[in-house]
Enzyme design. Structure first.
Site, short mmCIF file in Angstrom:
data_model
loop_
_atom_site.label_atom_id
_atom_site.label_comp_id
_atom_site.label_asym_id
_atom_site.label_seq_id
_atom_site.Cartn_x
_atom_site.Cartn_y
_atom_site.Cartn_z
N LYS A 127 0.69 3.12 -3.22
CA LYS A 127 -0.64 3.68 -3.59
C LYS A 127 -0.42 5.11 -4.21
O LYS A 127 0.41 5.90 -3.90
CB LYS A 127 -1.71 3.41 -2.71
CG LYS A 127 -2.47 2.35 -2.53
CD LYS A 127 -3.59 2.56 -1.59
CE LYS A 127 -4.62 1.30 -1.35
NZ LYS A 127 -5.40 1.51 -0.49
N GLY A 179 -9.42 -15.34 -13.68
CA GLY A 179 -8.66 -14.14 -13.56
C GLY A 179 -7.90 -14.12 -14.70
O GLY A 179 -8.05 -14.38 -16.13
N HIS A 180 -6.50 -13.37 -14.58
CA HIS A 180 -5.87 -12.96 -15.60
C HIS A 180 -4.45 -12.63 -15.38
O HIS A 180 -4.08 -12.66 -14.28
CB HIS A 180 -6.39 -11.61 -16.27
CG HIS A 180 -5.62 -11.01 -17.46
ND1 HIS A 180 -5.64 -11.67 -18.51
CD2 HIS A 180 -4.45 -10.37 -17.41
CE1 HIS A 180 -5.12 -10.91 -19.54
NE2 HIS A 180 -4.17 -10.11 -18.92
N ASP A 212 -11.62 -5.84 2.47
CA ASP A 212 -12.69 -4.79 2.55
C ASP A 212 -14.01 -5.93 2.87
O ASP A 212 -15.10 -5.16 3.11
CB ASP A 212 -12.72 -4.40 0.92
CG ASP A 212 -11.74 -3.44 0.74
OD1 ASP A 212 -11.19 -2.84 1.90
OD2 ASP A 212 -11.27 -3.12 -0.38
N CYS A 265 0.92 -1.13 0.04
CA CYS A 265 -0.02 -0.14 -0.15
C CYS A 265 0.62 1.29 -0.05
O CYS A 265 0.40 2.24 -0.07
CB CYS A 265 -1.05 0.09 1.17
SG CYS A 265 -2.45 -0.73 0.71
#
Length: 722
Positions: A404, A521-522, A471, A401
């Site tokens: 970010k 997913g990818h 989250d 983070c």
């Protein structure tokens, strides 16, 4: 077009953080072989230097003085460190097995795992005694024993190592004001393999220190407070130390490697004689061409040969160097106090001046690891765009983070997004996730990804999965499904297979434990590892949002803060390894049980990139309330304060600090940590004050470092810290 990063094509694995491997890592950091990923496997974040152990036991050195910080050394070498113990080897598939993880692949493998002391086979010793090797557990046990007031000590084994430790413990007990009740047991004669003059001097020294030396004494069994000899006599012993000879690590017996008395048989090039991809050095190796006793001096001198030969094999060339050990070596033996004895070729000298000489040699060796050279970054091209140097900055870019975009920039851009009104969304901008009302069901949807901050894809993925689930947990939802987004560094196809298998194994275990499933997913190749997940969750009741806090609510935090600072310190090689590993362990801790304990919260969020201050202010804004924090009640990660006091911060810290006009805080290291970006941070909940004791008990029973850190109060959104 910018040049593409060089792909990874080979895997080098080093099992053990012994002296030879530590020196190889240092050399690798100064001159790595491009295209090689290096992995170190060791159960501990640091490795003690054997030459200074008696001095530590005697009280002459602090623990830090003799510890090689493997976390810092791995960062310097660009290697990943796996905290674990190798348990098996698959030579055909070239895999190392470490319990609790997927197998670790290798193209070249080094083994430098030292030895154990032989008394492990004595009845009761494994339960009640402590072997002198490995050194870490013995040093820990000794410090605790001395702090508890000491007592009678028994040393099993009268070789140089046992004699040296007996003298060190007797000296330390005397200095601490305890009776030096130390007994040295040897079934034959003490001190084989050294000169007569040296042996006589050491016998006299043992007697002067009050060590009771018993030769021809065989041990029958060991209990918590007694050592019973084979003749039936019993010795009181509050601490029993095993220093009787050498014992190879047991798991080597099942590897298929050629062994001599349990030790890996190697030739002059330090390669296994029947498995050329495997090298062994130090005490765990047997030099078939020149057998030698177990001594650290050989591992140190093997290191340059090992480094050159590993590079050659990984580059596709035959090993160019051979190791020819000296026939005899200088023995410098500590005498308990600050004096030492020298023995070589029958020559024996002793005195304080030899301690000072030995001390200089030992400290010079340790400076190689305590003062790692600063390796300059690649220079900018002679011609480059204006502002490039400023954009790069003078510190490495943070991951997690800490990477970010700042909250003010994000809010400014998000405010410009159009809305169609076609979705039934129950949450507001700023909430942790979107809650969609679909028929009679509420579905939470959120996404998060992390730029790698550790060289270990397995650990990175576990933390990224916990982070992404945060989250959903914060809103009271039960995780349902996940999509993975993985960017791998450029690498050969075989490495892609191993990396993806490792990543998906880590992700699968976290999501399965949370009750969710990875449904797709990818993947792509890029310049560095990035791992992210889109997560959905289901909720049969109204979500817990930022807006429900009430005046009088208690504020509860489930994890300590400071991860951004500790990770920044690690990247700058200023954080102690044990701080880093404690931080990563906290980050990888899932919070499903914490979310369950907080199910009655009025408002909740997970503390991530915008720091405790930013996320608490989000609750204040949404709930139209103020908050009060008790700074001393906020749990902090080990080392976070020390690093903050040294001026170390995450790259996102300045952006988070822009909120300082909305928070009254006593400035200093603790206050600064309120703005520290967290990765996979704790849950911050506003709960009814009268439930605080019960909720905290449930959290602590589940293993969380939870604390009540403040309360919500009436007033305009603002945070007051006292």
């Amino acid at each position: 077009m910018q040049p593409a990063p060089l792909p990874l094509t080979q895997e080098l694995v080093l099992i053990g953080g012994g002296h030879a491997h530590a020196l190889v890592l240092r050399m690798w950091g100064m001159n790595p072989l491009p295209g090689v990923r290096v992995t170190v496997i060791d159960p501990n974040p640091s490795a003690p230097y054997t030459g200074m152990l008696p001095g530590h036991i005697a009280g002459h050195y602090a623990l830090d003085a003799l510890e090689i910080d493997l976390v810092k050394l791995a960062r310097f070498a660009g290697a990943r460190l796996i905290l674990g113990r190798a348990s098996a080897l698959d030579r055909d598939a070239r895999l190392v097995h470490v319990p609790g993880r997927p197998p670790v692949p290798y193209d070249a493998l080094g083994i430098d795992i030292g030895i154990s002391s032989a008394p492990l086979t004595l009845d009761g010793f494994a339960e009640h005694g402590v072997p002198a090797k490995p050194l870490g557990p013995y040093a820990d046990r000794w410090r605790a024993f001395l702090a508890d007031g000491g007592g009678p000590v028994t040393v099993i084994g009268g070789g140089v190592g046992g004699v040296e430790l007996a003298m060190a413990m007797a000296h330390a007990l005397t200095q601490a004001g305890h009776p030096p009740r130390v007994t040295l047991l040897e079934r034959d004669h003490i001190l084989p393999g050294i000169g007569d003059r040296a042996r006589a001097t050491l016998r006299a020294r043992l007697s002067k220190l009050g060590v009771d030396c018993r030769e021809g004494a065989s041990v029958g069994n060991v209990t918590a407070d007694t050592v019973t000899l084979s003749d039936g006599s019993a010795l009181p012993s509050a601490l029993t130390v095993g220093a009787a000879g050498a014992r190879p690590q047991a798991w080597l017996a099942d590897t298929g490697l050629d062994l001599t008395d349990g030790y890996v048989t190697v030739g002059p090039d330090l390669q296994s004689v029947n498995t050329p991809a495997v090298f062994a050095t130090g005490d765990c190796a047997h030099l078939s061409h020149a057998p030698r006793p177990k001594a650290g001096v050989f591992a140190v001198r093997e290191a340059p040969i090992l480094y050159r030969n590993l590079r050659a094999v990984l580059a596709g060339h035959p090993p160019p160097k051979t190791y020819r050990p000296q026939r005899d070596y200088m023995k410098l033996i500590s005498l308990g106090d600050r004096a030492a004895l020298l023995d070589k070729h029958g020559l024996s000298l002793s005195g304080r001046w030899l301690w000072r000489w030995k001390d200089r040699i030992d400290r010079r060796f340790m400076r190689k690891f305590h003062d790692l050279p600063a390796m300059p970054p690649p220079p900018l091209p002679a011609e480059h765009a204006a502002g490039m140097a400023e954009a790069l900055g003078d510190k490495p870019a943070c991951g997690g983070c800490g990477a970010k975009v700042s909250g003010t920039t994000l809010a400014r851009v998000l405010a410009q997004l159009p809305t169609t009104g076609r979705l039934d969304v129950e949450t507001q901008p700023g909430d942790d996730a979107a809650v969609l009302a679909i028929g009679g069901t509420r579905q939470v949807i959120t996404t998060d990804h992390l730029r790698a901050f550790t060289e270990d894809p397995y650990l990175q993925t576990r933390i990224a999965a916990v982070h992404a689930l945060g989250d959903a947990w914060a809103m009271g939802a039960k995780p349902q499904a996940a999509l993975a987004q993985i960017i791998l560094p450029r690498m050969a196809p075989a490495l892609q297979d191993h990396w993806l298998a490792e990543i998906m194994a880590a992700a699968g275990s976290v999501f399965a434990e949370a009750g969710a499933e990875i449904v797709g997913g990818h993947t792509s190749l890029g310049t560095e590892l990035t791992v992210g997940f889109t997560v959905t969750g289901l909720s049969d009741r109204a979500p817990i949002t930022l807006a429900g806090a009430r005046a009088g609510d208690a504020l509860v935090l489930t994890k300590p803060i400071g991860s951004g600072t500790v990770l920044a310190g690690e990247m700058q090689m200023k954080a102690q390894g044990r701080w880093v590993m404690a931080t990563l362990d906290q980050m990888a801790r899932p919070q499903a049980d914490a979310a369950a304990a907080l199910a009655g919260a009025h408002a909740m969020t997970d503390v991530t990139g915008f720091g405790l201050a930013g996320h608490l202010l989000a609750i204040c804004d949404a709930s139209n309330l103020a908050a009060e924090l008790d700074l001393d009640a906020i749990p902090l990660l080990p080392g976070a304060v020390e690093l903050a006091e040294a001026g170390i911060h995450s790259t996102l810290y300045p952006g988070n600090r822009a909120l300082a006009d909305r928070i009254s805080v006593p400035w200093g290291a603790k206050g600064e940590l309120l703005f520290d970006p967290q990765t996979a941070g704790g849950l911050l909940a506003a709960i009814p004050a009268d439930t605080t004791g019960e909720v905290l008990q449930r959290l602590r029973d589940a293993g969380h470092s939870a604390a009540r850190i403040g309360r919500m109060v009436p007033g305009a959104p603002f945070v007051t810290v006292t």
